[in-house]
Design a protein around this motif. Sequence first.
Motif, PDB file in Angstrom:
ATOM      1  N   TYR A 119      -0.209 -39.346  27.297  1.00 55.22           N
ATOM      2  CA  TYR A 119      -0.410 -38.345  28.183  1.00 55.22           C
ATOM      3  C   TYR A 119      -2.271 -38.169  28.551  1.00 55.22           C
ATOM      4  CZ  TYR A 119       4.102 -37.441  27.888  1.00 55.22           C
ATOM      5  OH  TYR A 119       5.246 -37.416  27.534  1.00 55.22           O
ATOM      6  N   SER A 134       6.436 -32.313  32.339  1.00 57.72           N
ATOM      7  CA  SER A 134       5.052 -32.148  32.745  1.00 57.72           C
ATOM      8  C   SER A 134       4.030 -33.400  32.862  1.00 57.72           C
ATOM      9  CB  SER A 134       3.948 -31.221  32.827  1.00 57.72           C
ATOM     10  OG  SER A 134       3.398 -30.588  31.594  1.00 57.72           O
ATOM     11  N   SER A 136       0.762 -36.775  32.596  1.00 51.43           N
ATOM     12  CA  SER A 136       0.936 -38.204  32.857  1.00 51.43           C
ATOM     13  C   SER A 136      -0.091 -39.384  32.523  1.00 51.43           C
ATOM     14  CB  SER A 136       1.575 -37.668  34.360  1.00 51.43           C
ATOM     15  OG  SER A 136      -0.176 -36.853  34.667  1.00 51.43           O
ATOM     16  N   GLN A 137      -0.243 -40.067  33.211  1.00 52.97           N
ATOM     17  CA  GLN A 137      -1.026 -41.039  32.282  1.00 52.97           C
ATOM     18  C   GLN A 137      -2.203 -41.069  33.672  1.00 52.97           C
ATOM     19  OE1 GLN A 137      -2.826 -42.585  30.697  1.00 52.97           O
ATOM     20  NE2 GLN A 137      -2.106 -41.912  28.964  1.00 52.97           N
ATOM     21  N   TYR A 160       4.063 -47.019  27.576  1.00 52.74           N
ATOM     22  CA  TYR A 160       4.508 -46.004  28.300  1.00 52.74           C
ATOM     23  C   TYR A 160       5.600 -45.953  29.303  1.00 52.74           C
ATOM     24  CZ  TYR A 160      -0.250 -45.364  27.425  1.00 52.74           C
ATOM     25  OH  TYR A 160      -1.782 -45.450  27.349  1.00 52.74           O
ATOM     26  N   VAL A 165       6.877 -42.794  30.864  1.00 53.02           N
ATOM     27  CA  VAL A 165       5.711 -41.743  31.463  1.00 53.02           C
ATOM     28  C   VAL A 165       5.285 -42.116  32.418  1.00 53.02           C
ATOM     29  CG1 VAL A 165       3.241 -41.200  30.473  1.00 53.02           C
ATOM     30  CG2 VAL A 165       4.626 -41.437  28.859  1.00 53.02           C
ATOM     31  N   SER A 166       5.009 -40.634  33.696  1.00 52.21           N
ATOM     32  CA  SER A 166       4.630 -41.801  34.789  1.00 52.21           C
ATOM     33  C   SER A 166       3.125 -41.806  34.756  1.00 52.21           C
ATOM     34  CB  SER A 166       4.692 -39.483  35.379  1.00 52.21           C
ATOM     35  OG  SER A 166       5.456 -38.917  35.995  1.00 52.21           O
ATOM     36  N   TYR A 167       2.759 -42.411  35.947  1.00 55.17           N
ATOM     37  CA  TYR A 167       1.726 -42.863  36.026  1.00 55.17           C
ATOM     38  C   TYR A 167       0.806 -42.185  37.383  1.00 55.17           C
ATOM     39  CZ  TYR A 167       3.791 -46.973  33.691  1.00 55.17           C
ATOM     40  OH  TYR A 167       3.797 -47.543  32.489  1.00 55.17           O
ATOM     41  N   ASN A 168      -0.419 -42.411  37.300  1.00 54.76           N
ATOM     42  CA  ASN A 168      -0.733 -42.256  38.097  1.00 54.76           C
ATOM     43  C   ASN A 168      -2.252 -42.708  38.445  1.00 54.76           C
ATOM     44  OD1 ASN A 168      -0.103 -39.435  39.297  1.00 54.76           O
ATOM     45  ND2 ASN A 168      -1.620 -38.794  37.798  1.00 54.76           N
ATOM     46  N   ASN A 220       8.265 -44.181  38.299  1.00 55.60           N
ATOM     47  CA  ASN A 220       7.624 -42.879  37.743  1.00 55.60           C
ATOM     48  C   ASN A 220       5.941 -42.855  38.236  1.00 55.60           C
ATOM     49  OD1 ASN A 220       9.260 -42.329  35.984  1.00 55.60           O
ATOM     50  ND2 ASN A 220       8.647 -43.913  34.447  1.00 55.60           N
ATOM     51  N   LYS A 222       2.904 -42.773  41.270  1.00 51.23           N
ATOM     52  CA  LYS A 222       2.474 -41.322  41.827  1.00 51.23           C
ATOM     53  C   LYS A 222       1.306 -41.717  42.477  1.00 51.23           C
ATOM     54  CE  LYS A 222       4.665 -37.323  39.543  1.00 51.23           C
ATOM     55  NZ  LYS A 222       5.075 -36.114  38.517  1.00 51.23           N
TER      56      LYS A 222
END
Length: 514
Positions: A119, A134, A136-137, A160, A165-168, A220, A222
Amino acid sequence: MNNNEKENEKFFNLKRTIDAATSQVNQDTIQKYGSAAKEHIVAYSGVDNEHGRVLTRSLKSVAKSKVNPKYAQQNLKQQAGFSAEIVETSRENAENIIQGKETRIIRTDDLGRVNDPLYDHVEIDSSGNIITGSGSQMKFVGKNPSDCLDKLMSSKFQKYRDNDVSYNVSSDFYDDIQKEIEQRVTKLEAQMQNAKKRGDTALAQKHQNKIDELCKVKRNMKKSRVSNADAMEARVSPKLFTAKEIHNVSHRAGMEGAKSGAIVGGGIATVQNIVDVVRGKKDFDEAVFDISKTTAFSAGTGYVMTYGSTALKACMQNSSTTLIRSLSKTNMPAAIVTTAVSSIKSIGQYFSGEISGTECLETIGKTGAATVSSMAYGAVGQMLIPIPVAGAIVGSMIGYTLSSLCYSNLMNALNRAKLAKEERIRVERECTEAIKAIRAYRKEMNEYMDAYLNDYRTAFNNAFQNIKTALSIGDVDGCIDGFNQITRKLGGDVKFNNMEEFDKRMKDSSPFIL
């Protein structure tokens, strides 16, 4: 005073009333948006003086990173990724503040988890506790959306995907990546169906696995608040970028201020013009024109005042000086900007020769110099006298008195050069105004103190009534309870609650300290 002077005085009083009302109405907006803008100052400097934190990286420090001339573009791209993380943090937290949310995001590096394997960011609650799930990457990779997706689907980023894991991803890549995923899934589904028809179950499963991976990335992924262009500008020109960020937040606050200014100014002007129409001083068309003019002027003034107050509040809130940070929580930023805005016209008239230096200072003095000083000393008083409200009252009294004395002495010194008659008329006028101000201030102080002490007065009256009743019926315990009510209200420590405890305490050989 001729008619022209009367009209100017009337306009000045109206403007002062509208400015004061608008400033009060917009105080919450200034505090909220000012705190949001402060997040961008922290992002640039890397120091949060309000909370006593120093960030591991800041836009300023990233901009100082070394660049190898042979790999300049590659180095800048990588460093812009760090800048993107910082900007994402400041923008997200600024928006949370504006929306009234108590949660904040923080870089894992700033939590001491440097180079966290999964993260870049986590979200924390109002108590500073990490919110589960909560993390994120930030993935600002690839030359274009398709290249970015290739990298997200590579074996390098397998960990990931395995850990969900969430990606931005950059805001300018997000939409095209979503479309690219849909196209690839459609193509793979067709290939999977053909493999099934041929009986090649292994190949069909391979296509299905790719589809699942693509769907996981899509689920995942964002949209970041930061674009690739934003990240690069923050890396190359951090000062300019930060100034733009503060401008954007202040502009939003200014637009809210313009709405409030229009409502307040339009409302006051409408009432006054209706009265003038009824009294026959104006016809209907004149009243409509004046209302429109005042509303537009008030909207513009509301924008400028709120915009400037927001930016000033942000700087004050992150000051290294405790006093200035304390002042940022008061109406001080608005008072300073209001005074400055109101003084511009007078200063311009002075330099153009329309008014004298004395008249210029007199006008500026009316616009709020005493108010600003009073607020400053109020904050000092609250720091030196740590009793709620009382410190601020005493400080405000001192500030008001000192500012009034200084202003009065300065005006008297300048006016000595004028004729005796002019001096006498002016002094008499100032004395009259001073008497009005003193009376108004005394009334305000009485109301303030009444409100502050009312709770104590009620408690004391109830206690004395209980004591009186207890004495009349010989109830010793009731009498003790009444005195204890007063002791507790004043913050004292009760030594006994009834006669039995009193007797026990008297027989105790240990020292009795009052």
